[in-house]
Every structure is written in structure tokens, then in C-alpha cells.
Write a protein that holds these residues in place. Structure first.
Motif, PDB file in Angstrom:
ATOM      1  N   UNK A  95     -21.092   9.006 -12.973  1.00  0.00           N
ATOM      2  CA  UNK A  95     -20.287   9.933 -11.796  1.00  0.00           C
ATOM      3  C   UNK A  95     -20.388   9.630 -10.289  1.00  0.00           C
ATOM      4  N   UNK A  96     -21.888   8.987 -10.161  1.00  0.00           N
ATOM      5  CA  UNK A  96     -22.012   8.943  -8.788  1.00  0.00           C
ATOM      6  C   UNK A  96     -21.789   7.362  -8.232  1.00  0.00           C
ATOM      7  N   UNK A  97     -21.386   6.552  -9.238  1.00  0.00           N
ATOM      8  CA  UNK A  97     -21.049   5.177  -8.916  1.00  0.00           C
ATOM      9  C   UNK A  97     -21.543   4.368 -10.164  1.00  0.00           C
TER      10      UNK A  97
ATOM     11  N   UNK B 292      -6.636  19.936  -4.612  1.00  0.00           N
ATOM     12  CA  UNK B 292      -7.324  20.448  -5.999  1.00  0.00           C
ATOM     13  C   UNK B 292      -7.963  19.210  -6.574  1.00  0.00           C
ATOM     14  N   UNK B 293      -8.973  19.411  -7.450  1.00  0.00           N
ATOM     15  CA  UNK B 293      -9.691  18.410  -7.901  1.00  0.00           C
ATOM     16  C   UNK B 293      -9.149  18.139  -9.306  1.00  0.00           C
ATOM     17  N   UNK B 294      -8.680  16.669  -9.730  1.00  0.00           N
ATOM     18  CA  UNK B 294      -8.457  16.408 -10.867  1.00  0.00           C
ATOM     19  C   UNK B 294      -9.362  16.540 -11.842  1.00  0.00           C
ATOM     20  N   UNK B 295     -10.525  16.398 -11.526  1.00  0.00           N
ATOM     21  CA  UNK B 295     -11.669  16.828 -12.572  1.00  0.00           C
ATOM     22  C   UNK B 295     -12.943  16.740 -11.855  1.00  0.00           C
ATOM     23  N   UNK B 296     -13.607  17.868 -12.177  1.00  0.00           N
ATOM     24  CA  UNK B 296     -14.866  18.286 -11.509  1.00  0.00           C
ATOM     25  C   UNK B 296     -16.049  17.231 -11.679  1.00  0.00           C
ATOM     26  N   UNK B 297     -16.604  16.683 -10.639  1.00  0.00           N
ATOM     27  CA  UNK B 297     -17.511  15.699 -10.870  1.00  0.00           C
ATOM     28  C   UNK B 297     -18.789  16.030 -11.188  1.00  0.00           C
ATOM     29  N   UNK B 298     -18.901  17.491 -11.429  1.00  0.00           N
ATOM     30  CA  UNK B 298     -20.293  18.083 -11.901  1.00  0.00           C
ATOM     31  C   UNK B 298     -20.162  18.481 -13.056  1.00  0.00           C
ATOM     32  N   UNK B 299     -19.077  19.432 -13.469  1.00  0.00           N
ATOM     33  CA  UNK B 299     -18.967  19.761 -14.850  1.00  0.00           C
ATOM     34  C   UNK B 299     -18.038  19.269 -15.795  1.00  0.00           C
TER      35      UNK B 299
END
Ligand SMILES: Cc1ncc(COP(=O)(O)O)c(C=O)c1O
Length: 385
Positions: free
Chosen positions: A22-24, A161-168
């Protein structure tokens, strides 16, 4: 099957279990080759020239916009390339700030990465507009749609708005958010940076005005892409030099494009089209399911965000009783398991969960080259903490 796919990612050919996707992500071989091939082709030139290499440069840009548009089911005339999502979002919101006035409102969410919060906050500060954020449920990580509906008032001009949370990993119901925004005549910006690597995405179907994605999260090079509805793109008061095109993507792409990265972006997008995003999503879900289940079953571990596989990406955030997230990441790193610890820039999210002071969460994400063996290694290492 898994081995054949994993071989396509030279950076994954070592003993590390890479849950840091998720960070790359590691680049796919075709994208690495495309950057190199472009650089040695002799076609490196600039746009709009009279000679062959200049024509090839124009052709590269047109081809790359076309392939990315195919991947995201959008109009190639709105596909804009740039350095990364954050830089491009700041450029966009600087232009949007010139269209906002006191009394206007921008609605965001506390689920979002800060790259979809701070640019809007600053645009609102500069224009005198109001910036408000919708909360999410700390229990299951779902966006509070009732709050969203209340916040999207008739003076709302943009919803980010986010399409998907990068954290959860939460995937909000963005089509309903678009419908709420349309009801009051507001435009919608979707941060799809964490969505595009994991799910089929159709800009047309979502119906948003702008969608952002970063190819380095989907096996491509460090770069950013905005899909901007073409009429909006042509109307926005963007900061540009006078000789730059007045209409089309080049009006937004300040300066000379990063051609080798655009060649690699095209190749990465082709790779995903060939792989088929529905198959990618299924593979990742199958690898991820035991990871989520295993973490949920450990008494010392608390999983933050959705406890099920519904409407989520294969990314999980967790904490371990008695250990800081940084410490967990260090112990896992000593076993050659890569995870991130902290907020991963989702600062509103971490503070809404009350975890800002305690170091945030540990994040583990499944991507195409993560295997079931990697998952077992991670589970065993967490169980042994
Ligand atoms: C959901 C999300 N949005 C935005 C960004 C920022 O992307 P970039 O690094 O391309 O600026 C990230 C990066 O981690 C992200 O995960």
C-alpha cells in the motif's frame, strides 16, 4: 501460478515477505523494460515537433492516455499525467480555490489519506470556504453515510472522498456519495490511489468529476494520474505558462512530461488489463482471507477497521497489546517481513480511532506478489510476539 506471477516482479525475487504494497509496489518487468526501451529508443524528444522523434513523443502520450483510460474506463482526453497524486491534487485544488468563495463548502472524510484532506483545507482557507469532514464508525471502519448526507448541504461545491482507505481498507459506497453530491449540484473528487491496485474501477460508472491514482501503487513507476472530466479540465483556472495548450490534458501537465515514466505507466496499465482486475481482486482476496481471520483470532491483537471481507481492500491495520506499532514493525523486519507502522498519512483516521498518541497501527497489505506462504510467515511471527 503464484510463482509464475511472482517472477514478473524482479524486486520481489528475494527472501522478503512484502506487505508494504500500500505504500508502493515492486514494478512489473514490462514496466521496467518500457522505461528503459523508451530511453534507448532515440524517440526521447518533446511534443508538437516537425521531426520523427517528436511525433513518437506525441504518440507515446496519446497511447499512454488511451491505455490508462481503458484501465479506468474513462475518456482519454481527461487523463492527465504528473509527479504523484499529492502534487497533482495540490495543483487541482489551487485552481479550484479560485472558483470558491466565502459561504461555499467542501466536504471530506476522516477516512482519507491527508493528500485528500490538506489540499482542500488549504484551498478553503485561501478562498474563505468551509471545510468539513464526515466521521466513520470506529467499530467497523465504515463511513458514516448519514453524517455525509447531512454535511452535503446546498452550498457544497466539492465532495472529496476516498475510494478505499489506505490504512484500514474500507471502501465507502462512492456511488451513493456521488448521488448525494449531484443532488445539490456539487462535484466529486475520488482518491482512488488505494482502490485501483485492488479492484476493477470505472470512472464512467462511478460518475465522479475527478479520480486520482498513482501508478507506483500498481506495479508501475513513481508517477501520478488524474482523470478529470474534459469540460471541467478545460474550464478550470489552472496555473499554466502561456504557450502550453489551452485545452486538453497538456494544459494541466506543467512543463515537459516525465516521458520514461509515462512509457512505464502505459506498460503497467497494459499488465493490469491483461491480468484482468477481477482476477487480481479474487487472487488477493483468497490470499488475504486467512490473514484477516488469523489476526482476528489472536487474543493479543486488535484489528482496526472492517472485520469482514465485504467492501474492503486486502489491507489490514492492527495493534498488539503491550508493543508499539514501531516495535512490532522492527521485530517483523528482523524476520524479513516488511510492514509499515504509524498513520501512513491517514492522520484524521488514526486520531479518530484515538491512536495518534500511541503510534498508530501496524499495516499489512496483500498485493499481487504476496503469497499464502508469506501470510503464514506473518501470522506465525505475530503469534510469536
Ligand atoms: C489513499 C492514498 N491517497 C493518496 C496518496 C498519496 O499518493 P502520492 O504518493 O502519489 O502522492 C497515498 C499514498 O500513500 C494513498 O495511499
Amino acid at each position: 501460478m503464484t510463482d509464475a506471477i511472482r517472477r514478473r516482479f524482479p524486486g520481489s525475487q528475494n527472501e522478503w515477505a512484502r506487505f508494504d504494497g500500500p505504500a508502493g509496489t515492486q514494478m512489473v518487468d514490462a514496466a521496467i523494460r518500457a522505461a528503459s526501451d523508451w530511453s534507448s529508443s532515440g524517440n526521447n524528444a518533446n511534443t508538437h515537433g516537425a521531426f520523427a522523434a517528436a511525433h513518437a513523443t506525441d504518440a507515446l502520450l496519446e497511447r499512454a492516455r488511451g491505455v490508462v483510460a481503458q484501465l479506468l474506463d474513462t475518456d482519454p482526453n481527461g487523463v492527465v499525467f504528473g509527479a504523484n497524486m499529492t502534487t497533482m491534487t495540490f495543483a487541482l485544488t489551487r485552481a479550484i480555490a479560485r472558483t470558491l468563495k466565502p459561504g461555499d463548502r467542501v466536504v471530506g472524510t476522516r477516512l482519507d489519506h491527508d493528500a485528500n484532506v490538506s489540499p482542500w483545507r488549504i484551498a478553503c482557507e485561501e478562498s474563505g470556504a468551509e471545510h468539513v469532514l464526515a466521521p466513520f464508525s470506529p467499530i467497523d471502519g465504515r463511513l458514516d453515510m448519514d453524517a455525509m448526507a447531512k454535511l452535503i448541504t446546498p452550498n457544497t461545491k466539492w465532495v472529496a472522498v476516498t475510494g478505499a482507505s489506505n490504512l484500514i481498507g474500507t471502501m465507502p459506497d462512492i456511488k451513493t456519495v456521488v448521488a448525494l453530491a449531484r443532488h445539490v449540484g456539487a462535484r466529486v473528487f475520488v482518491d482512488a490511489v488505494h482502490l485501483v491496485p485492488h479492484m476493477p474501477v470505472s470512472v464512467r460508472d462511478i460518475g465522479c468529476d475527478v479520480l486520482a491514482t498513482s501508478p507506483y501503487k500498481w506495479y508501475g513507476p513513481h508517477a501520478g494520474v488524474l482523470c478529470i472530466e474534459p469540460n471541467l479540465l478545460n474550464a478550470l483556472p489552472v496555473a499554466k505558462v502561456r504557450p502550453a495548450d489551452d485545452v486538453g490534458p497538456r494544459r494541466f501537465e506543467t512543463g515537459t512530461p516525465n516521458l520514461e515514466n509515462i512509457a512505464a505507466t502505459e506498460a503497467a496499465a497494459r499488465h493490469l488489463l491483461e491480468e484482468n482486475m477481477a482476477s487480481v481482486a479474487k487472487y488477493e482476496r483468497d490470499v488475504f482471507a486467512p490473514l484477516l481471520q488469523g489476526l482476528l483470532s489472536m487474543p493479543r491483537v486488535k484489528v482496526w477497521g472492517p472485520p469482514s471481507l465485504e467492501a474492503r481492500t486486502p489491507t489490514v491495520a492492527f495493534t498488539v497489546n503491550g508493543l508499539t506499532p514501531d516495535r512490532v514493525a522492527e521485530i517483523l523486519a528482523a524476520k524479513k517481513i516488511a510492514v509499515w507502522a504509524g498513520s501512513s498519512y491517514a492522520v484524521e483516521l488514526v486520531s479518530h480511532l484515538g491512536l495518534a498518541e500511541s503510534g498508530g497501527v501496524v499495516r499489512a497489505g496483500v498485493v499481487r506478489y504476496v503469497t499464502p506462504d508469506d501470510v503464514q510467515r506473518l501470522l506465525a511471527a505475530v503469534a510469536a510476539l
